[in-house]
Design an enzyme around this catalytic site. Sequence first.
Site, PDB file in Angstrom:
ATOM      1  N   GLN A  17      43.085  42.780  31.274  1.00 60.28           N
ATOM      2  CA  GLN A  17      41.843  43.533  31.042  1.00 60.28           C
ATOM      3  C   GLN A  17      40.563  42.854  31.505  1.00 60.28           C
ATOM      4  O   GLN A  17      39.693  43.496  32.113  1.00 60.28           O
ATOM      5  CB  GLN A  17      41.701  43.863  29.543  1.00 60.28           C
ATOM      6  CG  GLN A  17      40.480  44.702  29.246  1.00 60.28           C
ATOM      7  CD  GLN A  17      40.244  45.020  27.789  1.00 60.28           C
ATOM      8  OE1 GLN A  17      39.161  45.451  27.430  1.00 60.28           O
ATOM      9  NE2 GLN A  17      41.213  44.838  26.915  1.00 60.28           N
ATOM     10  N   VAL A 137      44.609  32.676  26.688  1.00 55.69           N
ATOM     11  CA  VAL A 137      43.790  33.362  25.680  1.00 55.69           C
ATOM     12  C   VAL A 137      43.833  34.873  25.881  1.00 55.69           C
ATOM     13  O   VAL A 137      43.744  35.362  27.011  1.00 55.69           O
ATOM     14  CB  VAL A 137      42.327  32.855  25.752  1.00 55.69           C
ATOM     15  CG1 VAL A 137      41.399  33.728  24.920  1.00 55.69           C
ATOM     16  CG2 VAL A 137      42.244  31.408  25.255  1.00 55.69           C
ATOM     17  N   GLU A 139      42.295  38.710  23.936  1.00 48.00           N
ATOM     18  CA  GLU A 139      41.116  39.246  23.244  1.00 48.00           C
ATOM     19  C   GLU A 139      40.859  38.658  21.846  1.00 48.00           C
ATOM     20  O   GLU A 139      39.805  38.105  21.576  1.00 48.00           O
ATOM     21  CB  GLU A 139      41.296  40.775  23.135  1.00 48.00           C
ATOM     22  CG  GLU A 139      40.265  41.490  22.292  1.00 48.00           C
ATOM     23  CD  GLU A 139      38.868  41.449  22.880  1.00 48.00           C
ATOM     24  OE1 GLU A 139      38.721  41.722  24.077  1.00 48.00           O
ATOM     25  OE2 GLU A 139      37.910  41.148  22.148  1.00 48.00           O
ATOM     26  N   ASP A 168      37.557  40.428  26.225  1.00 53.56           N
ATOM     27  CA  ASP A 168      38.092  40.806  27.537  1.00 53.56           C
ATOM     28  C   ASP A 168      37.025  41.493  28.393  1.00 53.56           C
ATOM     29  O   ASP A 168      36.486  40.915  29.325  1.00 53.56           O
ATOM     30  CB  ASP A 168      39.286  41.754  27.356  1.00 53.56           C
ATOM     31  CG  ASP A 168      40.560  40.994  27.014  1.00 53.56           C
ATOM     32  OD1 ASP A 168      40.583  39.772  27.187  1.00 53.56           O
ATOM     33  OD2 ASP A 168      41.525  41.628  26.578  1.00 53.56           O
ATOM     34  N   GLY A 246      19.878  42.642  10.615  1.00 53.62           N
ATOM     35  CA  GLY A 246      18.657  42.502  11.399  1.00 53.62           C
ATOM     36  C   GLY A 246      17.441  42.596  10.500  1.00 53.62           C
ATOM     37  O   GLY A 246      17.539  42.433   9.277  1.00 53.62           O
ATOM     38  N   GLY A 247      16.304  42.888  11.092  1.00 58.45           N
ATOM     39  CA  GLY A 247      15.058  42.932  10.319  1.00 58.45           C
ATOM     40  C   GLY A 247      14.924  44.190   9.473  1.00 58.45           C
ATOM     41  O   GLY A 247      14.056  44.264   8.603  1.00 58.45           O
TER      42      GLY A 247
HETATM   43  N1  CAO Z   1      52.825  36.576  43.306  1.00 55.88           N
HETATM   44  C1  CAO Z   1      53.543  35.581  42.771  1.00 55.88           C
HETATM   45  N2  CAO Z   1      53.233  34.979  41.602  1.00 55.88           N
HETATM   46  C2  CAO Z   1      52.159  35.436  40.965  1.00 55.88           C
HETATM   47  C3  CAO Z   1      51.364  36.473  41.455  1.00 55.88           C
HETATM   48  C4  CAO Z   1      51.741  37.062  42.697  1.00 55.88           C
HETATM   49  N3  CAO Z   1      51.043  38.043  43.237  1.00 55.88           N
HETATM   50  N4  CAO Z   1      50.359  36.701  40.582  1.00 55.88           N
HETATM   51  C5  CAO Z   1      50.518  35.826  39.565  1.00 55.88           C
HETATM   52  N5  CAO Z   1      51.605  35.063  39.796  1.00 55.88           N
HETATM   53  C6  CAO Z   1      52.112  33.982  38.951  1.00 55.88           C
HETATM   54  C7  CAO Z   1      51.100  32.921  38.665  1.00 55.88           C
HETATM   55  O1  CAO Z   1      50.899  32.083  39.766  1.00 55.88           O
HETATM   56  C8  CAO Z   1      51.738  32.241  37.477  1.00 55.88           C
HETATM   57  O2  CAO Z   1      52.719  31.342  37.933  1.00 55.88           O
HETATM   58  P1  CAO Z   1      52.915  29.834  37.399  1.00 55.88           P
HETATM   59  O3  CAO Z   1      52.429  29.772  36.000  1.00 55.88           O
HETATM   60  O4  CAO Z   1      54.404  29.631  37.527  1.00 55.88           O
HETATM   61  O5  CAO Z   1      52.179  28.946  38.298  1.00 55.88           O
HETATM   62  C9  CAO Z   1      52.469  33.365  36.790  1.00 55.88           C
HETATM   63  O6  CAO Z   1      52.443  34.469  37.678  1.00 55.88           O
HETATM   64  C10 CAO Z   1      51.894  33.793  35.480  1.00 55.88           C
HETATM   65  O7  CAO Z   1      50.486  33.939  35.526  1.00 55.88           O
HETATM   66  P2  CAO Z   1      49.637  33.783  34.212  1.00 55.88           P
HETATM   67  O8  CAO Z   1      50.014  32.500  33.527  1.00 55.88           O
HETATM   68  O9  CAO Z   1      48.216  33.986  34.534  1.00 55.88           O
HETATM   69  O10 CAO Z   1      50.156  35.041  33.367  1.00 55.88           O
HETATM   70  P3  CAO Z   1      50.674  35.086  31.860  1.00 55.88           P
HETATM   71  O11 CAO Z   1      51.172  36.460  31.661  1.00 55.88           O
HETATM   72  O12 CAO Z   1      51.611  33.977  31.533  1.00 55.88           O
HETATM   73  O13 CAO Z   1      49.347  34.854  30.985  1.00 55.88           O
HETATM   74  C11 CAO Z   1      47.093  35.367  30.327  1.00 55.88           C
HETATM   75  C12 CAO Z   1      48.431  35.904  30.843  1.00 55.88           C
HETATM   76  C13 CAO Z   1      46.128  36.525  30.306  1.00 55.88           C
HETATM   77  C14 CAO Z   1      47.268  34.827  28.903  1.00 55.88           C
HETATM   78  C15 CAO Z   1      46.591  34.246  31.257  1.00 55.88           C
HETATM   79  O14 CAO Z   1      46.558  34.734  32.565  1.00 55.88           O
HETATM   80  C16 CAO Z   1      45.213  33.717  30.886  1.00 55.88           C
HETATM   81  O15 CAO Z   1      45.051  32.974  29.924  1.00 55.88           O
HETATM   82  N6  CAO Z   1      44.195  34.114  31.671  1.00 55.88           N
HETATM   83  C17 CAO Z   1      42.840  33.660  31.481  1.00 55.88           C
HETATM   84  C18 CAO Z   1      42.202  34.288  30.284  1.00 55.88           C
HETATM   85  C19 CAO Z   1      42.199  35.785  30.331  1.00 55.88           C
HETATM   86  O16 CAO Z   1      41.786  36.427  31.277  1.00 55.88           O
HETATM   87  N7  CAO Z   1      42.625  36.375  29.224  1.00 55.88           N
HETATM   88  C20 CAO Z   1      42.452  37.793  29.026  1.00 55.88           C
HETATM   89  C21 CAO Z   1      43.688  38.533  29.278  1.00 55.88           C
HETATM   90  S1  CAO Z   1      43.510  40.161  28.751  1.00 55.88           S
HETATM   91  O17 CAO Z   1      42.259  40.649  29.525  1.00 55.88           O
END
Ligand code: CAO
Length: 415
Positions: A17, A137, A139, A168, A246-247
């Site tokens: 998101q 992280v 939301e 988010d 607030g105020g």
């Molecule tokens: N092709 C191949 N691999 C891909 C890819 C693609 N097009 N896009 C993503 N990947 C891979 C990444 O490189 C990552 O690989 P490694 O960890 O092995 O290096 C893997 O997919 C997972 O990516 P991720 O760790 O970002 O995804 P997750 O589902 O495990 O975590 C989230 C999700 C949201 C917790 C994490 O991305 C995060 O903390 N993001 C920053 C904070 C954030 O935006 N949070 C809000 C999310 S809700 O809006």
Amino acid sequence: MEKALEGIRILDMTHVQSGPACTQLLAWFGADVIKIERPGEGDPTRSQLRDIPDADSLYFTMLNSNKRSITLNPKTPEGKRILTKLIEMCDVMVENFAPGAIERMGFPWETIQQINPRMIYASLKGFGPGPYEDCKVYENVAQCCGGAASTTGELHGAPMMSGAQIGDSGTGIHLVAGILAALLQREKTGRGQRVTCAMQDAVLNLCRVKLRDQQRLAHGPLKEYPQYLNGGFNGSVPRAGNASGGGHPGWLMRCKGWETDQDAYIYVVAQSQAFAALAKLIGHEDWLADPEYNTPEARLNKLDKVFAEIEKWTMTMTKMEVMATLNPLNVPCGPILSMKEIAQEPALRKTGTVVEVAHPERGKYLTVGNPIKLSDSPVEVRRSPLLGEHTEEILRNLVGMNENDIHAARQQGVI
Ligand code: CAO
């Protein structure tokens, strides 16, 4: 009519998101947003909270309108070559992978800068540098760590999450501001730069008034929470319940039908400027001559009684009737509107804040359009792309690949 960001190309490596909310806004302002998605799966939200089997979910479609989608695996050698070319061709790159993921892909900021010194690289994470910088992280984690949850909820109850996605979407909107500022600075310097925004920081920014109150506590109880005057404070800003904080004091009042309608409420601000008119309206002209009630200071320690009297009056009418009666008296008030009511509100449809969009898999669906209106840059909300819908046109036109190259990339699972 030309759009504000026409000619700006965005490499959108966002998912879920927060990041998609940022790039969707940029797309509405006219940027060409190219969303890179994992081959075969795409953004995980495509299949999350699905309401129609096999069709992209509303979660995805409502956060990815006006974008193009390309599938690409940048972890393969050919994928790296294609991503490098796309970095050369774009103005802004946005990502919200978990900490370290973009580096593991082989594209740390230093490499991106080398490939394209004009690139604005915007990165959204849960936390900024510090003890939690490596954490993933979502939301509600951001709401907890940014000061929102500890200050939200029933007065004497547990911390509570807000329905508004301040962690988010809130952070995504903050990131938009950073990207636009960096684009303007690039006009002067010719250089790109790195833009970072942490969800904890964005939530705290939205909770600014609560840090204000934390410091005011050093000088005595917060008088706008009169219910605490006797109960005391434990040294930190209390949960506000429905107090305005607030105020001007305000509270949520029940209206006619509240027993069966969960949304039959109205919020009334008992502002001093309009207090005399409000008091007369509810049959309490006596308050105006009574020194216990006729100044805002005198009322502070008995706001609960004042609100209870106002509520006796609001309960005699529907929330819309209360609003229609209070508005001419300049008493600020707002009915609780359900999502059902908001979805049907004609004024929001007219301004494009609520929009109906046609989708080949889902049929018609409602989405929230751009809440920011530019007189010279109108927004036409277009449906979200299907997974990889624009892969071939992007590879052909931007990366310069021919049919054979594209076929080979597909065979190798690169796209
Ligand atoms: N092709 C191949 N691999 C891909 C890819 C693609 N097009 N896009 C993503 N990947 C891979 C990444 O490189 C990552 O690989 P490694 O960890 O092995 O290096 C893997 O997919 C997972 O990516 P991720 O760790 O970002 O995804 P997750 O589902 O495990 O975590 C989230 C999700 C949201 C917790 C994490 O991305 C995060 O903390 N993001 C920053 C904070 C954030 O935006 N949070 C809000 C999310 S809700 O809006």
